[in-house]
Design a protein around this motif. Structure first.
Motif, PDB file in Angstrom:
ATOM      1  N   SER A   1       5.118   4.440   1.776  1.00 50.03           N
ATOM      2  CA  SER A   1       4.508   3.146   2.076  1.00 50.03           C
ATOM      3  C   SER A   1       3.793   3.231   3.419  1.00 50.03           C
ATOM      4  O   SER A   1       4.376   3.658   4.422  1.00 50.03           O
ATOM      5  N   LEU A   2       2.526   2.842   3.431  1.00 48.64           N
ATOM      6  CA  LEU A   2       1.772   2.851   4.679  1.00 48.64           C
ATOM      7  C   LEU A   2       2.179   1.713   5.600  1.00 48.64           C
ATOM      8  O   LEU A   2       1.771   1.672   6.757  1.00 48.64           O
ATOM      9  N   ARG A   3       2.957   0.818   5.098  1.00 49.51           N
ATOM     10  CA  ARG A   3       3.483  -0.259   5.933  1.00 49.51           C
ATOM     11  C   ARG A   3       4.786   0.165   6.621  1.00 49.51           C
ATOM     12  O   ARG A   3       5.285  -0.540   7.486  1.00 49.51           O
ATOM     13  N   ASP A   4       5.312   1.304   6.215  1.00 48.34           N
ATOM     14  CA  ASP A   4       6.542   1.810   6.807  1.00 48.34           C
ATOM     15  C   ASP A   4       6.213   2.494   8.135  1.00 48.34           C
ATOM     16  O   ASP A   4       5.506   3.508   8.163  1.00 48.34           O
ATOM     17  N   LYS A   5       6.714   1.965   9.230  1.00 46.02           N
ATOM     18  CA  LYS A   5       6.431   2.530  10.551  1.00 46.02           C
ATOM     19  C   LYS A   5       6.990   3.937  10.684  1.00 46.02           C
ATOM     20  O   LYS A   5       6.434   4.774  11.384  1.00 46.02           O
TER      21      LYS A   5
ATOM     22  N   VAL B   1       0.858  -1.183   0.000  1.00 38.49           N
ATOM     23  CA  VAL B   1       0.000   0.000   0.000  1.00 38.49           C
ATOM     24  C   VAL B   1       0.894   1.233   0.000  1.00 38.49           C
ATOM     25  O   VAL B   1       1.687   1.442   0.927  1.00 38.49           O
ATOM     26  N   ASN B   2       0.773   2.048  -1.040  1.00 39.37           N
ATOM     27  CA  ASN B   2       1.561   3.272  -1.158  1.00 39.37           C
ATOM     28  C   ASN B   2       0.643   4.482  -1.262  1.00 39.37           C
ATOM     29  O   ASN B   2      -0.353   4.452  -2.005  1.00 39.37           O
ATOM     30  N   LEU B   3       0.977   5.547  -0.534  1.00 40.17           N
ATOM     31  CA  LEU B   3       0.260   6.815  -0.656  1.00 40.17           C
ATOM     32  C   LEU B   3       1.058   7.719  -1.579  1.00 40.17           C
ATOM     33  O   LEU B   3       2.207   8.056  -1.309  1.00 40.17           O
ATOM     34  N   LEU B   4       0.442   8.124  -2.673  1.00 37.95           N
ATOM     35  CA  LEU B   4       1.100   8.993  -3.662  1.00 37.95           C
ATOM     36  C   LEU B   4       0.478  10.386  -3.580  1.00 37.95           C
ATOM     37  O   LEU B   4      -0.737  10.538  -3.728  1.00 37.95           O
ATOM     38  N   ASP B   5       1.314  11.395  -3.324  1.00 35.78           N
ATOM     39  CA  ASP B   5       0.847  12.785  -3.219  1.00 35.78           C
ATOM     40  C   ASP B   5       1.416  13.574  -4.396  1.00 35.78           C
ATOM     41  O   ASP B   5       2.613  13.800  -4.485  1.00 35.78           O
ATOM     42  N   PHE B   6       0.517  14.001  -5.290  1.00 35.77           N
ATOM     43  CA  PHE B   6       0.961  14.717  -6.480  1.00 35.77           C
ATOM     44  C   PHE B   6       1.259  16.182  -6.179  1.00 35.77           C
ATOM     45  O   PHE B   6       1.946  16.842  -6.961  1.00 35.77           O
TER      46      PHE B   6
ATOM     47  N   TYR C   1      -2.035   3.462  -4.003  1.00 32.26           N
ATOM     48  CA  TYR C   1      -1.697   2.386  -4.938  1.00 32.26           C
ATOM     49  C   TYR C   1      -1.557   1.095  -4.128  1.00 32.26           C
ATOM     50  O   TYR C   1      -0.803   1.040  -3.158  1.00 32.26           O
ATOM     51  N   THR C   2      -2.312   0.061  -4.516  1.00 29.21           N
ATOM     52  CA  THR C   2      -2.300  -1.194  -3.765  1.00 29.21           C
ATOM     53  C   THR C   2      -2.057  -2.376  -4.704  1.00 29.21           C
ATOM     54  O   THR C   2      -2.387  -2.315  -5.896  1.00 29.21           O
ATOM     55  N   THR C   3      -1.488  -3.410  -4.136  1.00 31.11           N
ATOM     56  CA  THR C   3      -1.409  -4.701  -4.840  1.00 31.11           C
ATOM     57  C   THR C   3      -1.883  -5.774  -3.869  1.00 31.11           C
ATOM     58  O   THR C   3      -1.622  -5.702  -2.664  1.00 31.11           O
TER      59      THR C   3
ATOM     60  N   LEU D   1       9.026   3.740  -6.809  1.00 31.03           N
ATOM     61  CA  LEU D   1       9.989   2.762  -6.296  1.00 31.03           C
ATOM     62  C   LEU D   1       9.354   1.386  -6.136  1.00 31.03           C
ATOM     63  O   LEU D   1       9.969   0.355  -6.409  1.00 31.03           O
ATOM     64  N   MET D   2       8.086   1.361  -5.688  1.00 30.95           N
ATOM     65  CA  MET D   2       7.402   0.093  -5.499  1.00 30.95           C
ATOM     66  C   MET D   2       7.280  -0.667  -6.816  1.00 30.95           C
ATOM     67  O   MET D   2       7.600  -1.863  -6.899  1.00 30.95           O
ATOM     68  N   ASN D   3       6.817   0.033  -7.843  1.00 32.96           N
ATOM     69  CA  ASN D   3       6.609  -0.646  -9.127  1.00 32.96           C
ATOM     70  C   ASN D   3       7.915  -1.032  -9.811  1.00 32.96           C
ATOM     71  O   ASN D   3       7.960  -1.989 -10.598  1.00 32.96           O
TER      72      ASN D   3
END
Length: 391
Positions: free
Chosen positions: A229-233, A217-222, A317-319, A249-251
């Protein structure tokens, strides 16, 4: 809180401070008594000092009781201001000349941020000032040779008081008026900020719950051109160079696991330069691809915040692995196109194939023929399906 609630809470606090001021003014008597002792005040008796302290003690006690029952009442405020006026009048009548105290009451009234209350307290203060000056004029006129009559003394003193009171009234009213407007605007801004904070907290709770469901799960701010990454503490934000960078970076990591024959489609779907335009006026877009290790996965772009024109400002953005879903889906498709008895393709499959042949045409060396058994339904109906199967 709304403005009225804010002012109510503010008045409670100011009323408490006013009560403290009243208790503090009990010390006026002893302090004046010290002046009498050191011969600073020649015309004041110790009895006057005692009366001042006793009266202020009673006023402070009454105000304390009113404050307990009506902490936010304007009446509670007016009583405190009136008690101070009474103190000032008494001091003036008994020749304690402290002119500054006449303007103490309007000054304290400003704290209540109420235009009507300020005007009332100022007018009442001025009326008491006029009355007290008139009553004490004979005494002070007799003591000063420059005044021929008490009237001359009264007009001279009250003229100065009137000018000062007018200045106090105009400046104080302006301060109260500006403060009221400022606090109203501040309250509105605070409510808007609070509303936005609540909305953002709700969104973050949703995002946190999403992070538990999805593999990535990534939060992209234009607006800031960042991804996180929302998984990043630590919630580290990474910059995105929109002029040179085509993928996050994720893709860039995910593409290394995508099936080679699907790579071009994956790169087209995840192109960061075209995502905003493809998501315009939409809640989400998604596509399925195959991971060479874990099987099918679904990539999704979900709009979180957008402009009035529907252009996304920030997206998620999610996978998520959907291999089991795909297998079940393939099984259901296979069952819908296969005859259970013979394991041959059924009529539905035949019709789907016909659609393809009509669309694309048949090869020259391809022959299609159809076989039918006459009377099969009659045999099934009269002799049973076992006989029909045998036939």
């Amino acid at each position: 809180r709304d403005y009225n609630k804010f002012i109510e809470n503010s008045r409670i606090k100011v009323n408490k401070y006013l009560n403290f001021v009243l208790w503090f003014f009990i010390l006026t008597g002893p302090l004046i008594a010290l002046g009498v002792y050191f011969d600073i005040y020649k015309d004041i008796s110790y009895y006057t000092c005692i009366v001042i302290s006793v009266v202020m003690f009673l006023m402070s006690g009454i105000h304390f009781l009113i404050l307990k029952k009506f902490p936010a009442s304007i009446t509670t405020s007016m009583f405190a201001l009136l008690a101070l006026d009474i103190l000032i009048v008494y001091m003036a009548l008994f020749h304690v000349k402290i002119y500054l105290t006449w303007f103490l009451v309007p000054l304290l009234a400003i704290l209540l941020v109420d235009k009507k209350l300020f005007i009332i307290s100022s007018v009442l203060n001025y009326a008491l000032m006029v009355m007290t000056t008139a009553l004490t004029a004979p005494y002070y006129a007799a003591m000063q040779t420059e005044y021929a009559t008490p009237k001359a003394y009264f007009l001279d003193v009250i003229g100065g008081f009137s000018i000062e009171s007018s200045i106090m009234l105009l400046s104080g009213f302006t301060i109260v008026h500006l403060t009221v407007n400022f606090l109203r605007d501040l309250t509105k801004q605070h409510l808007e900020i609070k509303k936005h904070e609540i909305e953002m907290q709700e969104k973050m709770r949703i995002l946190d719950s999403m992070a538990e469901i999805y593999d990535n799960v990534n939060l992209l701010d234009f607006n800031t051109s960042t991804e996180m990454s929302l998984r990043d503490k630590n919630q580290t934000k990474h910059g995105i160079d929109m002029t040179k960078q085509t993928h996050t970076l994720m893709n860039q990591k995910i593409k290394n696991k995508v099936m080679p024959d699907q790579l071009d489609d994956f790169l087209a779907f995840t192109d960061i330069k075209t995502v905003r335009s493809r998501l315009a006026q939409k809640k989400l877009i998604s596509a399925d691809f195959i991971d060479i290790v874990n099987g099918w996965f679904r990539a999704q772009y979900i709009t979180v915040d957008s402009t009035l024109d529907g252009i996304p400002n920030s997206i998620i953005y999610t996978t998520r692995n959907v291999d089991d879903e795909k297998r079940r889906e393939e099984q259901l498709i296979r069952l819908s196109l296969t005859d259970e008895l013979t394991r041959l393709y059924n009529r539905r499959c035949f019709e789907e194939d016909l659609k393809e042949f009509r669309k694309q045409g048949m090869k020259d060396n391809f022959v299609m023929f159809s076989i039918d058994v006459n009377g099969l339904k009659k045999v099934n109906d009269t002799l049973g399906h076992s006989a029909g199967d045998e036939l």
